[in-house]
Write a protein that holds these residues in place. Sequence first.
Motif, mmCIF file in Angstrom:
data_model
loop_
_atom_site.group_PDB
_atom_site.id
_atom_site.type_symbol
_atom_site.label_atom_id
_atom_site.label_comp_id
_atom_site.label_asym_id
_atom_site.label_seq_id
_atom_site.Cartn_x
_atom_site.Cartn_y
_atom_site.Cartn_z
ATOM 1 N N LEU A 39 0.850 -1.179 0.000
ATOM 2 C CA LEU A 39 0.000 0.000 0.000
ATOM 3 C C LEU A 39 0.889 1.233 0.000
ATOM 4 C CD1 LEU A 39 -2.578 -1.063 2.743
ATOM 5 C CD2 LEU A 39 -2.648 -1.507 0.284
ATOM 6 N N ARG A 40 0.569 2.196 -0.877
ATOM 7 C CA ARG A 40 1.341 3.436 -0.869
ATOM 8 C C ARG A 40 0.436 4.602 -1.213
ATOM 9 N NH1 ARG A 40 5.300 3.154 -6.185
ATOM 10 N NH2 ARG A 40 3.636 3.188 -7.713
ATOM 11 N N GLU A 41 0.810 5.749 -0.704
ATOM 12 C CA GLU A 41 0.041 6.964 -0.947
ATOM 13 C C GLU A 41 0.059 7.324 -2.422
ATOM 14 O OE1 GLU A 41 1.157 11.229 0.304
ATOM 15 O OE2 GLU A 41 -0.108 10.456 1.935
ATOM 16 N N ASP A 42 -1.090 7.736 -2.925
ATOM 17 C CA ASP A 42 -1.248 8.139 -4.323
ATOM 18 C C ASP A 42 -1.907 9.514 -4.333
ATOM 19 O OD1 ASP A 42 -1.923 8.489 -6.989
ATOM 20 O OD2 ASP A 42 -3.223 6.737 -7.111
ATOM 21 N N ARG A 43 -1.170 10.518 -4.777
ATOM 22 C CA ARG A 43 -1.692 11.893 -4.830
ATOM 23 C C ARG A 43 -2.049 12.330 -6.251
ATOM 24 N NH1 ARG A 43 -1.296 15.186 -0.415
ATOM 25 N NH2 ARG A 43 -0.388 14.200 1.405
ATOM 26 N N ALA A 44 -2.160 11.369 -7.164
ATOM 27 C CA ALA A 44 -2.513 11.691 -8.550
ATOM 28 C C ALA A 44 -3.967 12.161 -8.632
ATOM 29 C CB ALA A 44 -2.309 10.469 -9.438
ATOM 30 N N GLY A 95 -5.359 14.981 -8.252
ATOM 31 C CA GLY A 95 -5.796 16.006 -7.320
ATOM 32 C C GLY A 95 -6.459 15.487 -6.053
ATOM 33 N N MET A 96 -6.205 14.235 -5.694
ATOM 34 C CA MET A 96 -6.770 13.672 -4.469
ATOM 35 C C MET A 96 -5.745 12.766 -3.814
ATOM 36 S SD MET A 96 -9.462 10.938 -6.098
ATOM 37 C CE MET A 96 -9.656 11.474 -7.788
ATOM 38 N N THR A 97 -5.970 12.459 -2.554
ATOM 39 C CA THR A 97 -5.095 11.533 -1.847
ATOM 40 C C THR A 97 -5.835 10.214 -1.679
ATOM 41 O OG1 THR A 97 -4.031 13.346 -0.680
ATOM 42 C CG2 THR A 97 -3.749 11.149 0.252
ATOM 43 N N ARG A 98 -5.221 9.159 -2.201
ATOM 44 C CA ARG A 98 -5.789 7.811 -2.100
ATOM 45 C C ARG A 98 -4.678 6.859 -1.679
ATOM 46 N NH1 ARG A 98 -8.170 6.919 -8.010
ATOM 47 N NH2 ARG A 98 -6.119 7.712 -8.502
ATOM 48 N N VAL A 99 -5.030 5.602 -1.497
ATOM 49 C CA VAL A 99 -4.050 4.575 -1.177
ATOM 50 C C VAL A 99 -4.029 3.587 -2.335
ATOM 51 C CG1 VAL A 99 -3.332 2.774 0.424
ATOM 52 C CG2 VAL A 99 -4.398 4.869 1.301
ATOM 53 N N GLU A 100 -2.898 3.543 -3.040
ATOM 54 C CA GLU A 100 -2.720 2.636 -4.161
ATOM 55 C C GLU A 100 -2.363 1.251 -3.650
ATOM 56 O OE1 GLU A 100 -0.150 2.349 -8.308
ATOM 57 O OE2 GLU A 100 0.634 3.572 -6.668
ATOM 58 N N VAL A 101 -2.828 0.227 -4.357
ATOM 59 C CA VAL A 101 -2.520 -1.163 -4.025
ATOM 60 C C VAL A 101 -1.660 -1.734 -5.148
ATOM 61 C CG1 VAL A 101 -3.449 -3.454 -3.494
ATOM 62 C CG2 VAL A 101 -4.738 -1.402 -2.838
ATOM 63 N N LEU A 102 -0.495 -2.276 -4.776
ATOM 64 C CA LEU A 102 0.431 -2.889 -5.721
ATOM 65 C C LEU A 102 0.620 -4.354 -5.371
ATOM 66 C CD1 LEU A 102 3.295 -0.219 -5.546
ATOM 67 C CD2 LEU A 102 1.533 -0.381 -7.298
ATOM 68 N N CYS A 103 0.915 -5.168 -6.369
ATOM 69 C CA CYS A 103 1.308 -6.550 -6.126
ATOM 70 C C CYS A 103 2.675 -6.521 -5.434
ATOM 71 C CB CYS A 103 1.400 -7.309 -7.448
ATOM 72 S SG CYS A 103 2.115 -8.963 -7.290
ATOM 73 N N ALA A 104 2.805 -7.216 -4.319
ATOM 74 C CA ALA A 104 4.072 -7.224 -3.584
ATOM 75 C C ALA A 104 5.169 -7.975 -4.334
ATOM 76 C CB ALA A 104 3.880 -7.832 -2.202
ATOM 77 N N THR A 105 4.797 -8.856 -5.236
ATOM 78 C CA THR A 105 5.790 -9.661 -5.944
ATOM 79 C C THR A 105 6.398 -8.929 -7.134
ATOM 80 O OG1 THR A 105 4.678 -11.679 -5.237
ATOM 81 C CG2 THR A 105 6.167 -11.870 -7.129
ATOM 82 N N CYS A 106 5.565 -8.255 -7.944
ATOM 83 C CA CYS A 106 6.095 -7.605 -9.157
ATOM 84 C C CYS A 106 5.869 -6.101 -9.185
ATOM 85 C CB CYS A 106 5.508 -8.252 -10.412
ATOM 86 S SG CYS A 106 3.750 -7.946 -10.664
ATOM 87 N N HIS A 107 5.235 -5.564 -8.155
ATOM 88 C CA HIS A 107 4.961 -4.135 -8.018
ATOM 89 C C HIS A 107 4.047 -3.588 -9.103
ATOM 90 C CE1 HIS A 107 8.710 -3.390 -5.264
ATOM 91 N NE2 HIS A 107 7.973 -4.409 -4.880
#
Length: 144
Positions: free
Chosen positions: A89-94, A96-108
Amino acid sequence: MSSDASIGTPKVSKSDAEWREQLSPEEYAVLRQAGTERPFTGEYDEVFTEGVYSCRACGAELFRSETKFASHCGWPSFYAPSADDNVILREDRAMGMTRVEVLCATCHSHLGHVFSGEGYGTPTDQRYCMNSVSLRLEPLESTA
């Protein structure tokens, strides 16, 4: 929540050309360029088949059908990954808003975003809003 610097090196790493060769243009746009498929168009939006949802890019397990629920938001929704360390999980400010992006831990690869406190009544009070094109469902009968 992880920052770009703290997420480390992916366990599965390929060149941009290798990803483009492996993935369809739509898969590449979402998984590797953090795009979003149009709502209500993904193959898993309203599918509730028992099974395991894995990363379409690398095949790593991400979610299980037991945590999938009908959010009626236009994308497949889960209240938890199958294991916390399956996703980053990482912050996503794209946009014009703040969200939490979800990435695959294996390949990102980009999977979607997670939201909290929306009142869905799930055990975690979270909605992992995933792009269908980022996932591949392995029905229970083929995973047993």
